[in-house]
Design a protein around this motif. Structure first.
Motif, PDB file in Angstrom:
ATOM      1  N   ASP A 114     -15.385  16.949  -8.288  1.00 38.08           N
ATOM      2  CA  ASP A 114     -14.906  17.925  -7.311  1.00 38.08           C
ATOM      3  C   ASP A 114     -13.383  18.027  -7.348  1.00 38.08           C
ATOM      4  OD1 ASP A 114     -15.540  19.863  -5.374  1.00 38.08           O
ATOM      5  OD2 ASP A 114     -15.068  18.487  -3.732  1.00 38.08           O
ATOM      6  N   ASN A 115     -12.807  17.741  -8.525  1.00 38.50           N
ATOM      7  CA  ASN A 115     -11.367  17.891  -8.757  1.00 38.50           C
ATOM      8  C   ASN A 115     -10.489  17.020  -7.865  1.00 38.50           C
ATOM      9  OD1 ASN A 115     -11.380  19.785 -10.912  1.00 38.50           O
ATOM     10  ND2 ASN A 115     -11.844  21.423  -9.469  1.00 38.50           N
ATOM     11  N   ASP A 116     -10.967  15.827  -7.548  1.00 37.67           N
ATOM     12  CA  ASP A 116     -10.142  14.913  -6.748  1.00 37.67           C
ATOM     13  C   ASP A 116     -10.178  13.503  -7.329  1.00 37.67           C
ATOM     14  OD1 ASP A 116      -8.426  14.097  -4.799  1.00 37.67           O
ATOM     15  OD2 ASP A 116      -9.781  14.426  -3.107  1.00 37.67           O
ATOM     16  N   PRO A 117      -9.850  13.345  -8.626  1.00 42.75           N
ATOM     17  CA  PRO A 117      -9.887  12.002  -9.220  1.00 42.75           C
ATOM     18  C   PRO A 117      -8.845  11.066  -8.639  1.00 42.75           C
ATOM     19  CG  PRO A 117      -8.821  13.537 -10.717  1.00 42.75           C
ATOM     20  CD  PRO A 117      -9.383  14.359  -9.593  1.00 42.75           C
ATOM     21  N   ALA A 118      -7.725  11.624  -8.164  1.00 40.85           N
ATOM     22  CA  ALA A 118      -6.656  10.777  -7.631  1.00 40.85           C
ATOM     23  C   ALA A 118      -7.115  10.033  -6.378  1.00 40.85           C
ATOM     24  CB  ALA A 118      -5.421  11.623  -7.317  1.00 40.85           C
ATOM     25  N   LEU A 119      -7.900  10.707  -5.532  1.00 43.33           N
ATOM     26  CA  LEU A 119      -8.374  10.040  -4.315  1.00 43.33           C
ATOM     27  C   LEU A 119      -9.379   8.947  -4.654  1.00 43.33           C
ATOM     28  CD1 LEU A 119      -8.244   9.908  -1.239  1.00 43.33           C
ATOM     29  CD2 LEU A 119     -10.191  11.485  -1.166  1.00 43.33           C
ATOM     30  N   ALA A 120     -10.222   9.195  -5.663  1.00 43.39           N
ATOM     31  CA  ALA A 120     -11.158   8.154  -6.094  1.00 43.39           C
ATOM     32  C   ALA A 120     -10.396   6.907  -6.530  1.00 43.39           C
ATOM     33  CB  ALA A 120     -12.039   8.678  -7.233  1.00 43.39           C
ATOM     34  N   THR A 121      -9.299   7.120  -7.242  1.00 48.76           N
ATOM     35  CA  THR A 121      -8.464   5.994  -7.667  1.00 48.76           C
ATOM     36  C   THR A 121      -7.786   5.328  -6.478  1.00 48.76           C
ATOM     37  OG1 THR A 121      -8.055   7.062  -9.783  1.00 48.76           O
ATOM     38  CG2 THR A 121      -6.524   5.328  -9.132  1.00 48.76           C
ATOM     39  N   ALA A 122      -7.272   6.146  -5.559  1.00 46.73           N
ATOM     40  CA  ALA A 122      -6.589   5.604  -4.379  1.00 46.73           C
ATOM     41  C   ALA A 122      -7.536   4.755  -3.543  1.00 46.73           C
ATOM     42  CB  ALA A 122      -6.018   6.742  -3.540  1.00 46.73           C
ATOM     43  N   ALA A 123      -8.794   5.183  -3.468  1.00 43.29           N
ATOM     44  CA  ALA A 123      -9.780   4.438  -2.684  1.00 43.29           C
ATOM     45  C   ALA A 123     -10.008   3.051  -3.272  1.00 43.29           C
ATOM     46  CB  ALA A 123     -11.093   5.214  -2.629  1.00 43.29           C
ATOM     47  N   VAL A 124     -10.201   3.017  -4.586  1.00 48.86           N
ATOM     48  CA  VAL A 124     -10.428   1.732  -5.238  1.00 48.86           C
ATOM     49  C   VAL A 124      -9.164   0.881  -5.203  1.00 48.86           C
ATOM     50  CG1 VAL A 124     -11.165   0.622  -7.369  1.00 48.86           C
ATOM     51  CG2 VAL A 124     -12.153   2.807  -6.708  1.00 48.86           C
ATOM     52  N   LEU A 125      -7.997   1.527  -5.371  1.00 52.01           N
ATOM     53  CA  LEU A 125      -6.725   0.802  -5.344  1.00 52.01           C
ATOM     54  C   LEU A 125      -6.500   0.133  -3.993  1.00 52.01           C
ATOM     55  CD1 LEU A 125      -4.014   0.047  -6.598  1.00 52.01           C
ATOM     56  CD2 LEU A 125      -3.121   2.257  -5.823  1.00 52.01           C
ATOM     57  N   SER A 126      -6.738   0.876  -2.927  1.00 49.63           N
ATOM     58  CA  SER A 126      -6.518   0.311  -1.586  1.00 49.63           C
ATOM     59  C   SER A 126      -7.452  -0.869  -1.333  1.00 49.63           C
ATOM     60  CB  SER A 126      -6.705   1.394  -0.522  1.00 49.63           C
ATOM     61  OG  SER A 126      -7.998   1.967  -0.612  1.00 49.63           O
ATOM     62  N   GLY A 127      -8.715  -0.709  -1.720  1.00 51.90           N
ATOM     63  CA  GLY A 127      -9.648  -1.817  -1.549  1.00 51.90           C
ATOM     64  C   GLY A 127      -9.306  -2.993  -2.434  1.00 51.90           C
ATOM     65  N   GLY A 128      -8.848  -2.692  -3.664  1.00 47.24           N
ATOM     66  CA  GLY A 128      -8.487  -3.761  -4.586  1.00 47.24           C
ATOM     67  C   GLY A 128      -7.272  -4.546  -4.140  1.00 47.24           C
ATOM     68  N   VAL A 129      -6.250  -3.835  -3.640  1.00 43.69           N
ATOM     69  CA  VAL A 129      -5.046  -4.515  -3.139  1.00 43.69           C
ATOM     70  C   VAL A 129      -5.400  -5.417  -1.966  1.00 43.69           C
ATOM     71  CG1 VAL A 129      -2.837  -4.157  -1.975  1.00 43.69           C
ATOM     72  CG2 VAL A 129      -3.432  -2.772  -3.968  1.00 43.69           C
ATOM     73  N   PHE A 130      -6.226  -4.886  -1.059  1.00 40.09           N
ATOM     74  CA  PHE A 130      -6.657  -5.706   0.078  1.00 40.09           C
ATOM     75  C   PHE A 130      -7.407  -6.939  -0.412  1.00 40.09           C
ATOM     76  CE2 PHE A 130      -9.576  -7.200   3.275  1.00 40.09           C
ATOM     77  CZ  PHE A 130      -8.837  -7.153   4.447  1.00 40.09           C
ATOM     78  N   ASN A 131      -8.266  -6.747  -1.423  1.00 40.12           N
ATOM     79  CA  ASN A 131      -9.060  -7.854  -1.930  1.00 40.12           C
ATOM     80  C   ASN A 131      -8.183  -8.928  -2.562  1.00 40.12           C
ATOM     81  OD1 ASN A 131     -11.614  -9.111  -2.597  1.00 40.12           O
ATOM     82  ND2 ASN A 131     -11.250  -8.497  -4.699  1.00 40.12           N
ATOM     83  N   VAL A 132      -7.152  -8.511  -3.298  1.00 41.47           N
ATOM     84  CA  VAL A 132      -6.249  -9.480  -3.926  1.00 41.47           C
ATOM     85  C   VAL A 132      -5.562 -10.330  -2.866  1.00 41.47           C
ATOM     86  CG1 VAL A 132      -4.119  -9.735  -5.253  1.00 41.47           C
ATOM     87  CG2 VAL A 132      -5.867  -8.109  -6.004  1.00 41.47           C
ATOM     88  N   PHE A 133      -4.973  -9.666  -1.880  1.00 40.69           N
ATOM     89  CA  PHE A 133      -4.291 -10.415  -0.825  1.00 40.69           C
ATOM     90  C   PHE A 133      -5.293 -11.246  -0.023  1.00 40.69           C
ATOM     91  CE2 PHE A 133      -3.051 -10.714   3.666  1.00 40.69           C
ATOM     92  CZ  PHE A 133      -1.877 -11.448   3.548  1.00 40.69           C
ATOM     93  N   GLY A 134      -6.442 -10.624   0.329  1.00 38.32           N
ATOM     94  CA  GLY A 134      -7.442 -11.318   1.134  1.00 38.32           C
ATOM     95  C   GLY A 134      -8.010 -12.536   0.440  1.00 38.32           C
ATOM     96  N   ASP A 135      -8.216 -12.430  -0.880  1.00 37.07           N
ATOM     97  CA  ASP A 135      -8.720 -13.588  -1.628  1.00 37.07           C
ATOM     98  C   ASP A 135      -7.779 -14.781  -1.476  1.00 37.07           C
ATOM     99  OD1 ASP A 135     -11.214 -13.494  -2.964  1.00 37.07           O
ATOM    100  OD2 ASP A 135     -10.473 -11.934  -4.279  1.00 37.07           O
ATOM    101  N   TRP A 136      -6.514 -14.540  -1.737  1.00 38.22           N
ATOM    102  CA  TRP A 136      -5.543 -15.644  -1.620  1.00 38.22           C
ATOM    103  C   TRP A 136      -5.500 -16.180  -0.192  1.00 38.22           C
ATOM    104  CZ3 TRP A 136      -1.187 -15.499   1.542  1.00 38.22           C
ATOM    105  CH2 TRP A 136      -0.372 -16.639   1.469  1.00 38.22           C
ATOM    106  N   PHE A 137      -5.412 -15.276   0.791  1.00 41.95           N
ATOM    107  CA  PHE A 137      -5.238 -15.686   2.186  1.00 41.95           C
ATOM    108  C   PHE A 137      -6.450 -16.454   2.716  1.00 41.95           C
ATOM    109  CE2 PHE A 137      -5.582 -14.781   6.782  1.00 41.95           C
ATOM    110  CZ  PHE A 137      -4.402 -15.368   7.209  1.00 41.95           C
ATOM    111  N   PHE A 138      -7.648 -15.904   2.466  1.00 46.23           N
ATOM    112  CA  PHE A 138      -8.849 -16.535   3.016  1.00 46.23           C
ATOM    113  C   PHE A 138      -9.224 -17.809   2.264  1.00 46.23           C
ATOM    114  CE2 PHE A 138     -10.036 -12.000   4.324  1.00 46.23           C
ATOM    115  CZ  PHE A 138      -9.565 -12.189   5.618  1.00 46.23           C
ATOM    116  N   VAL A 139      -9.009 -17.818   0.934  1.00 46.78           N
ATOM    117  CA  VAL A 139      -9.433 -18.974   0.139  1.00 46.78           C
ATOM    118  C   VAL A 139      -8.506 -20.161   0.347  1.00 46.78           C
ATOM    119  CG1 VAL A 139      -9.727 -19.877  -2.205  1.00 46.78           C
ATOM    120  CG2 VAL A 139     -10.622 -17.611  -1.614  1.00 46.78           C
ATOM    121  N   PHE A 140      -7.171 -19.924   0.316  1.00 45.29           N
ATOM    122  CA  PHE A 140      -6.236 -21.048   0.346  1.00 45.29           C
ATOM    123  C   PHE A 140      -5.638 -21.324   1.735  1.00 45.29           C
ATOM    124  CE2 PHE A 140      -6.368 -19.945  -4.189  1.00 45.29           C
ATOM    125  CZ  PHE A 140      -6.706 -21.188  -4.706  1.00 45.29           C
TER     126      PHE A 140
END
Length: 456
Positions: A158-184
Motif C-alpha cells: 500500500d505504498n508505505d514501506p517506510a512505516l513498516a520499517t519504522a514499526a519494526v525499528l521502534s520495537g527493535g530499539v525497545f527490545n535492545v534496551f529492554g533486554d539489557w535493562f531487564f536481564v542485567f
C-alpha cells in the motif's frame, strides 16, 4: 510510487532499503535475546533459546502466509485495474480474518501444550525450565507477532514501506534496551529477555496501526464475497513463504534431536548462534523478495514483462552480494558469532570453527533460493515456489540430516544444508529462466521506452 511507469531502479532501491531495515531489525529480537541470555546464563541459556526457535518459526510463518499471499493478490488486482474498484480490499479483509483464526489457534496450542511442545523441540530436564521462563511473558502477546508480519506486508503493498520499517525499528530499539535493562540491572534473566521481546512487539503493533489514520491509506475492511475461495487463493500463493519459516522450525527440531544424539550438548550450544546467523541471512533474502514483490506483482497484473525482468536483474544482483558477504564473514570469523552470543568454554571454542565454516557454505546460495519463492509467487507460479520450499526446507534437507550421520560420521551432519542449497539452486535456475522467457511483452512497454528515450 508509480509501479507501472516510474523508474524501476529508484523504486526498487527505495523499497529495498525499507524492507532490509525492517527484515534485519526483526532479527534483532532473536539476536539480542541470544546475546544477552548467553552472557547471563551461559551455554545452557543459548541452548534453551535454540529450543524455543521453532516457536518463532511457527508464528512468523503464519503471518507470512496471510501477508505475502494476500499482498501479492492485492497488488496484482491493482495492476490489472487502474480504477481500484475495491476488489483488492476483499483480499485484505480475508487476510485479516485468516490472521485472527491462525493467531488464535497457535496461541491455544502454545498455552495448552507448552511442555510437550518444548520437549519435542529438543528440551531436556535442564533446558525445559529455562525455555519456559523465556516464554512466560511472550505468551501474553503471542498473536501480535503474527499480526505485525501480516500488516507489514500489506503496508509495503500500500505504498508505505517506510512505516513498516519504522514499526519494526521502534520495537527493535525497545527490545535492545529492554533486554539489557531487564536481564542485567533487574536481574530477571531469561524472563526479562522474554518480557523485552513481548513489549517490543506491542510497540511495533501500535506504530503499524497509525497507517490506518493516514490520508494515503487505501486498506479497508469490506464486505466479502466467496470468502473460502479467496482464503484458499491467499493460502495457495502464500504457502511457500509460510513453509520457508515452518521448514526452518522443522529443521531446527531435527538438528536439535540429531545433535543431542550424536555430537552432544556442546554442539547444540554452537547451533544456537548458527540459527541466529542463518535467520539473519534469510532476512536479507526476505528484504529483497519484499522489495521486488510489489513491483513485480503490479506489473505482472498489467502485463509489463520488461519491467519485471529489470526488477529481477536488480534483485539477483542483491542476492549475489548477500550470499558472498555472509559466506565470507562466516569463513573468516567463525568464533566471532560464539563470543557475541555466549561466554564460551574452551571446548566450545575448539570445535566451533569447523562446524560454522561447513554450515556457512550454504549461505552462498540460500538467499537466491529463498528469493526465488517470492518471485514465483509474484508471477502466480505457486507450484514452482512450493517445490523449492518443500524440497530445500524438508524433503532433501530432512533426508540428509537423518542419513548423513548414519552413513558417515557425526560431523557430516553439518553438510546437510550446503548440499541441500546446491541441489535446490539447480532447479531454481532452470525454472527462473523458463519463467523469464514466458513473461508478457506489451506494445505499450515499447512506447514507454521510446518516451523515456525522448525525455532523456
Amino acid at each position: 510510487m508509480d509501479f507501472l511507469h516510474g523508474n524501476i531502479k529508484q523504486i526498487y532501491f527505495k523499497y529495498l532499503v525499507a524492507a532490509f531495515g525492517s527484515a534485519i531489525i526483526t532479527s534483532i529480537y532473536s539476536i539480542v535475546d541470544m546475546a544477552m541470555v548467553g552472557q547471563y546464563q551461559g551455554p545452557d541459556g543459548t541452548a534453551a533459546l535454540a529450543v524455543v526457535a521453532p516457536v518463532w518459526n511457527l508464528i512468523y510463518s503464519l503471518g507470512l502466509l496471510m501477508g505475502i499471499g494476500g499482498g501479492v493478490i492485492f497488488s496484482i488486482e491493482r495492476g490489472g485495474n487502474a480504477k481500484h474498484t475495491g476488489n483488492e480490499n476483499q483480499y485484505f479483509t480475508v487476510a485479516v480474518i485468516g490472521s485472527v483464526f491462525w493467531a488464535g489457534l497457535a496461541w491455544a496450542v502454545l498455552v495448552l501444550l507448552e511442555t510437550p511442545l518444548l520437549t519435542f523441540f529438543g528440551a531436556n530436564q535442564t533446558l525445559l525450565p529455562l525455555a519456559q521462563q523465556y516464554l512466560k511473558p511472550v505468551k501474553s502477546v503471542f498473536p501480535l507477532f503474527l499480526f505485525n508480519q501480516m500488516l507489514a506486508a500489506f503496508l509495503r503493498n500500500d505504498n508505505d514501506p517506510a512505516l513498516a520499517t519504522a514499526a519494526v525499528l521502534s520495537g527493535g530499539v525497545f527490545n535492545v534496551f529492554g533486554d539489557w535493562f531487564f536481564v542485567f540491572p533487574c536481574n530477571m534473566g531469561l524472563y526479562g529477555a522474554g518480557l523485552a521481546t513481548a513489549l517490543g512487539s506491542v510497540v511495533s503493533f501500535c506504530v503499524i496501526l497509525t497507517h490506518f489514520f493516514k490520508r494515503t491509506n487505501t486498506l479497508r475492511l469490506v464486505k466479502i464475497t466467496s470468502f473460502f475461495r479467496k482464503f484458499s487463493k491467499i493460502s495457495g500463493i502464500g504457502f511457500s513463504s509460510f513453509f520457508i519459516d515452518v521448514a526452518m522450525g522443522i529443521l531446527t527440531i531435527l538438528f536439535n534431536r540429531q545433535i543431542m544424539k550424536y555430537p552432544g550438548s556442546d554442539a547444540l550450544a554452537i547451533y544456537g548462534p548458527i540459527i541466529i546467523v542463518s535467520t539473519f541471512v534469510q532476512c536479507c533474502a526476505y528484504s529483497v523478495g519484499e522489495a521486488a514483490q510489489p513491483i513485480i506483482s503490479t506489473n505482472y497484473g498489467s502485463g509489463k514483462g520488461s519491467r519485471i525482468r529489470e526488477t529481477l536483474h536488480l534483485a539477483l544482483g542483491s542476492m549475489v552480494f548477500f550470499g558472498i558477504f555472509w559466506t565470507a564473514l562466516s569463513l573468516a570469523c567463525p568464533n566471532l558469532y560464539i563470543r557475541i552470543f555466549m561466554s564460551p568454554t574452551p571446548a566450545i571454542l575448539a570445535i566451533a570453527p569447523a562446524i560454522i565454516r561447513i554450515y556457512a557454505v550454504s549461505f552462498l546460495l540460500l538467499p537466491f533460493n529463498i528469493f526465488s519463492t517470492y518471485y514465483f509467487q509474484a508471477i502466480l507460479q505457486p507450484v514452482a515456489s512450493f517445490i523449492v520450499s518443500v524440497a530445500r526446507g524438508l524433503v532433501i534437507s530432512g533426508f540428509l540430516i537423518l542419513l548423513l550421520p548414519i552413513l558417515f560420521h557425526a560431523e557430516s551432519l553439518w553438510l546437510a544444508m550446503p548440499i541441500t542449497e546446491f541441489l535446490a539452486a539447480i532447479y531454481v535456475t532452470i525454472q527462473m529462466k523458463r519463467a523469464a522467457e514466458a513473461l508478457p511483452e506489451k506494445d505499450e512497454e515499447a512506447s514507454d521506452r521510446k518516451l523515456k528515450a525522448m525525455e532523456g
